[in-house]
Scaffold this motif. Structure first.
Motif, short mmCIF file in Angstrom:
data_model
loop_
_atom_site.label_atom_id
_atom_site.label_comp_id
_atom_site.label_asym_id
_atom_site.label_seq_id
_atom_site.Cartn_x
_atom_site.Cartn_y
_atom_site.Cartn_z
N ALA A 1 -11.99 7.58 -0.08
CA ALA A 1 -13.32 8.18 0.11
C ALA A 1 -13.15 9.69 0.09
N GLY A 2 -13.78 10.35 -0.90
CA GLY A 2 -13.55 11.78 -1.12
C GLY A 2 -12.54 11.99 -2.23
N ALA A 3 -12.53 11.01 -3.18
CA ALA A 3 -11.48 10.95 -4.22
C ALA A 3 -11.49 12.14 -5.17
N THR A 4 -12.63 12.83 -5.29
CA THR A 4 -12.68 13.95 -6.24
C THR A 4 -12.36 15.29 -5.57
N GLY A 5 -12.11 15.28 -4.26
CA GLY A 5 -11.87 16.52 -3.53
C GLY A 5 -10.45 17.03 -3.67
N ASN A 6 -10.17 18.14 -3.00
CA ASN A 6 -8.86 18.79 -3.02
C ASN A 6 -7.76 17.80 -2.63
N ILE A 7 -7.84 17.24 -1.44
CA ILE A 7 -6.79 16.32 -0.98
C ILE A 7 -7.01 14.93 -1.58
N GLY A 8 -8.27 14.59 -1.87
CA GLY A 8 -8.57 13.27 -2.42
C GLY A 8 -7.93 13.04 -3.78
N ALA A 9 -8.04 14.02 -4.68
CA ALA A 9 -7.46 13.86 -6.03
C ALA A 9 -5.95 13.71 -5.94
N ARG B 1 -19.83 10.92 -4.11
CA ARG B 1 -21.23 10.89 -4.60
C ARG B 1 -21.26 11.00 -6.11
N SER B 2 -20.40 11.89 -6.68
CA SER B 2 -20.43 12.06 -8.13
C SER B 2 -19.96 10.80 -8.86
N LEU B 3 -19.31 9.88 -8.12
CA LEU B 3 -18.88 8.61 -8.71
C LEU B 3 -19.83 7.48 -8.31
N VAL C 1 -21.26 6.73 -5.16
CA VAL C 1 -21.27 6.18 -3.80
C VAL C 1 -21.59 7.29 -2.81
N ASP C 2 -22.67 7.11 -2.04
CA ASP C 2 -23.03 8.11 -1.04
C ASP C 2 -22.81 7.52 0.35
N LEU C 3 -21.87 8.10 1.08
CA LEU C 3 -21.51 7.56 2.38
C LEU C 3 -22.60 7.78 3.43
N THR C 4 -23.42 8.81 3.26
CA THR C 4 -24.44 9.06 4.28
C THR C 4 -25.58 8.04 4.20
N THR C 5 -25.82 7.49 3.01
CA THR C 5 -26.84 6.44 2.89
C THR C 5 -26.20 5.05 2.79
N LEU D 1 -7.93 11.12 7.71
CA LEU D 1 -7.25 12.42 7.76
C LEU D 1 -8.00 13.31 8.74
N SER D 2 -7.29 13.78 9.77
CA SER D 2 -7.91 14.67 10.75
C SER D 2 -7.13 15.98 10.83
N ILE D 3 -7.37 16.76 11.86
CA ILE D 3 -6.77 18.10 11.98
C ILE D 3 -5.99 18.19 13.28
N ALA E 1 -17.77 24.06 14.44
CA ALA E 1 -18.63 22.90 14.17
C ALA E 1 -17.87 21.80 13.41
N HIS E 2 -17.02 22.22 12.47
CA HIS E 2 -16.25 21.23 11.70
C HIS E 2 -15.36 20.41 12.63
N TYR E 3 -14.76 21.08 13.61
CA TYR E 3 -13.89 20.36 14.56
C TYR E 3 -14.70 19.32 15.34
N GLY F 1 -17.31 17.74 14.30
CA GLY F 1 -17.55 16.64 13.38
C GLY F 1 -16.31 15.76 13.22
N LYS F 2 -15.14 16.38 13.14
CA LYS F 2 -13.90 15.62 12.99
C LYS F 2 -13.64 14.78 14.26
N ARG F 3 -13.94 15.35 15.44
CA ARG F 3 -13.74 14.58 16.68
C ARG F 3 -14.69 13.38 16.71
N GLN G 1 -3.18 22.96 8.96
CA GLN G 1 -3.89 23.61 7.85
C GLN G 1 -3.03 23.52 6.58
N PHE G 2 -3.70 23.43 5.45
CA PHE G 2 -2.99 23.30 4.17
C PHE G 2 -2.52 24.68 3.69
N HIS G 3 -1.58 24.68 2.75
CA HIS G 3 -1.08 25.95 2.22
C HIS G 3 -2.19 26.78 1.56
N1 LIG Z 1 -8.12 22.31 4.36
C1 LIG Z 1 -7.30 22.12 5.37
O1 LIG Z 1 -6.49 23.00 5.71
C2 LIG Z 1 -7.33 20.79 6.13
C3 LIG Z 1 -6.35 20.52 7.10
C4 LIG Z 1 -6.38 19.29 7.77
C5 LIG Z 1 -7.37 18.37 7.46
N2 LIG Z 1 -8.31 18.67 6.52
C6 LIG Z 1 -9.37 17.69 6.23
O2 LIG Z 1 -9.30 17.29 4.88
C7 LIG Z 1 -10.56 16.68 4.56
C8 LIG Z 1 -10.83 16.88 3.08
O3 LIG Z 1 -10.86 18.25 2.78
P1 LIG Z 1 -10.92 18.75 1.25
O4 LIG Z 1 -10.77 20.22 1.28
O5 LIG Z 1 -10.00 17.93 0.41
O6 LIG Z 1 -12.44 18.39 0.88
P2 LIG Z 1 -13.22 18.69 -0.48
O7 LIG Z 1 -12.33 19.25 -1.52
O8 LIG Z 1 -14.47 19.45 -0.10
O9 LIG Z 1 -13.64 17.24 -0.97
C9 LIG Z 1 -14.60 16.48 -0.29
C10 LIG Z 1 -14.76 15.12 -0.98
O10 LIG Z 1 -15.72 14.33 -0.23
C11 LIG Z 1 -16.70 13.82 -1.15
N3 LIG Z 1 -17.96 13.68 -0.41
C12 LIG Z 1 -18.61 14.62 0.30
N4 LIG Z 1 -19.74 14.10 0.83
C13 LIG Z 1 -19.78 12.79 0.47
C14 LIG Z 1 -20.70 11.73 0.69
N5 LIG Z 1 -21.82 11.89 1.40
N6 LIG Z 1 -20.43 10.53 0.15
C15 LIG Z 1 -19.31 10.33 -0.61
N7 LIG Z 1 -18.40 11.29 -0.85
C16 LIG Z 1 -18.65 12.51 -0.32
C17 LIG Z 1 -16.76 14.88 -2.27
O11 LIG Z 1 -17.22 14.39 -3.49
P3 LIG Z 1 -18.80 14.48 -3.94
O12 LIG Z 1 -19.22 15.90 -3.70
O13 LIG Z 1 -18.79 14.04 -5.35
O14 LIG Z 1 -19.51 13.52 -3.04
C18 LIG Z 1 -15.25 15.19 -2.41
O15 LIG Z 1 -14.62 14.17 -3.16
C19 LIG Z 1 -11.59 17.32 5.52
O16 LIG Z 1 -12.17 16.30 6.30
C20 LIG Z 1 -10.76 18.26 6.39
O17 LIG Z 1 -11.14 18.22 7.75
C21 LIG Z 1 -8.30 19.85 5.84
#
Ligand SMILES: NC(=O)c1ccc[n+]([C@@H]2O[C@H](COP(=O)([O-])OP(=O)(O)OC[C@H]3O[C@@H](n4cnc5c(N)ncnc54)[C@H](OP(=O)(O)O)[C@@H]3O)[C@@H](O)[C@H]2O)c1
Length: 247
Positions: A6-14, A32-34, A36-40, A94-96, A106-108, A110-112, A132-134
């Motif tokens: 879930a979040g497959a197109t994101g930074n860590i997801g890909a 969502r772009s694939l 599936v919307d998790l909020t609905t 995946l948490s922090i 606020a993000h923290y 949400g994660k909690r 935190q990531f590099h």
């Molecule tokens: N960056 C850091 O240093 C760090 C460190 C520790 C943990 N983390 C955690 O890593 C996680 C991922 O971060 P990231 O930077 O990889 O995120 P990101 O690049 O913003 O990617 C977010 C992903 O979630 C999807 N998404 C968002 N809303 C959605 C919805 N309603 N339904 C379905 N998919 C949804 C997005 O795709 P669509 O837009 O297509 O829906 C995208 O694939 C975060 O929760 C963060 O707390 C980050």
């Protein structure tokens, strides 16, 4: 195994999708772009058919505390309910690292909320707190950069390579649920301002950095609070090695 990200197109997801592919897993990509919307919950039941494990690496909008908690809460509730219906046997979140030690932003919050719902939910789970990531310094400066000037808090962090985190998530999802996993961190502590300066230099970008605690990272996040626990799992890639790939 069939593993959904879930979040497959994101930074860590890909990167997680790529790691699972290298491990020979059957991967289902959710975002969502694939479709599936998790909020609905739209598209979720179809996506989770025959899935054994789900890795949640979604992100939320940068909103205020209440909205962020509501967003992560709704998405997590929908996911866990759909997983229970589908007979999913393992939910990996995946948490922090450190968000249980400080109030944070606020993000923290949400994660909690995600962690609370997963730990009390119907699906066997593993919560993986990562530092935190590099690329975190670059992300943070991108939020405020205007006309070549950006603010950044002088946080002490022990950053980890996103690809290393993805490898750990792929490994954990293929195993048994473990509850709360130890922190996952990189090999060395770093100063976030210095990380930002060196990242910009490596990418050939001229940005003036203004160190400040007047951001979403306030003085309560100073000191050792974001560093991993003593029993942390240390991933191999150093910040310098990651930086060398940015040039
Ligand atoms: N960056 C850091 O240093 C760090 C460190 C520790 C943990 N983390 C955690 O890593 C996680 C991922 O971060 P990231 O930077 O990889 O995120 P990101 O690049 O913003 O990617 C977010 C992903 O979630 C999807 N998404 C968002 N809303 C959605 C919805 N309603 N339904 C379905 N998919 C949804 C997005 O795709 P669509 O837009 O297509 O829906 C995208 O694939 C975060 O929760 C963060 O707390 C980050």
């Amino acid at each position: 195994m069939r593993i959904a990200v879930a979040g497959a197109t994101g930074n860590i997801g890909a990167l997680t999708v790529a790691a699972l592919g290298r491990d020979g897993q059957d991967v289902v990509r959710i975002s969502r772009s694939l479709g599936v919307d998790l909020t609905t919950g739209d598209g979720l039941d179809e996506a989770l058919a025959d899935v054994d494990a789900v890795i949640d690496v979604t992100n939320g909008p940068a909103a205020d505390r209440a909205e962020t908690v509501a967003y992560f809460g709704a998405a997590t509730r929908n996911m866990l309910a759909a997983e229970e219906r589908a007979g999913v046997r393992h939910h990996v979140l995946l948490s922090i690292a450190g968000i249980d030690r400080i109030e944070g932003n606020a993000h923290y919050a949400g994660k909690r909320e995600q962690e609370r719902l997963v730990a009390t939910g119907p699906v066997p789970w593993t919560i993986v707190p990562a530092t935190q990531f590099h690329d975190f310094a670059a992300t943070v400066t991108s939020w405020t950069e205007r006309d070549g000037v950006a603010t950044i808090a002088p946080l002490l962090v022990q950053p980890v390579a996103p690809a290393d985190v993805a490898d750990v998530l792929a490994e954990i999802a293929a195993g048994e649920p473990r509850g709360r996993h130890v922190d996952v961190a990189g090999p060395e502590p770093q100063d976030l301002v210095d990380m930002a300066r060196r990242t910009n230099e490596a990418r050939g970008r001229a940005v003036k950095l203004v160190p400040t605690w007047s951001t979403v990272f306030g003085p309560a996040m100073a000191g050792d609070v974001l560093l991993p626990g003593d029993d942390a799992r240390i991933a191999p890639t150093t910040f310098d090695e990651w930086l060398a790939e940015q040039r």
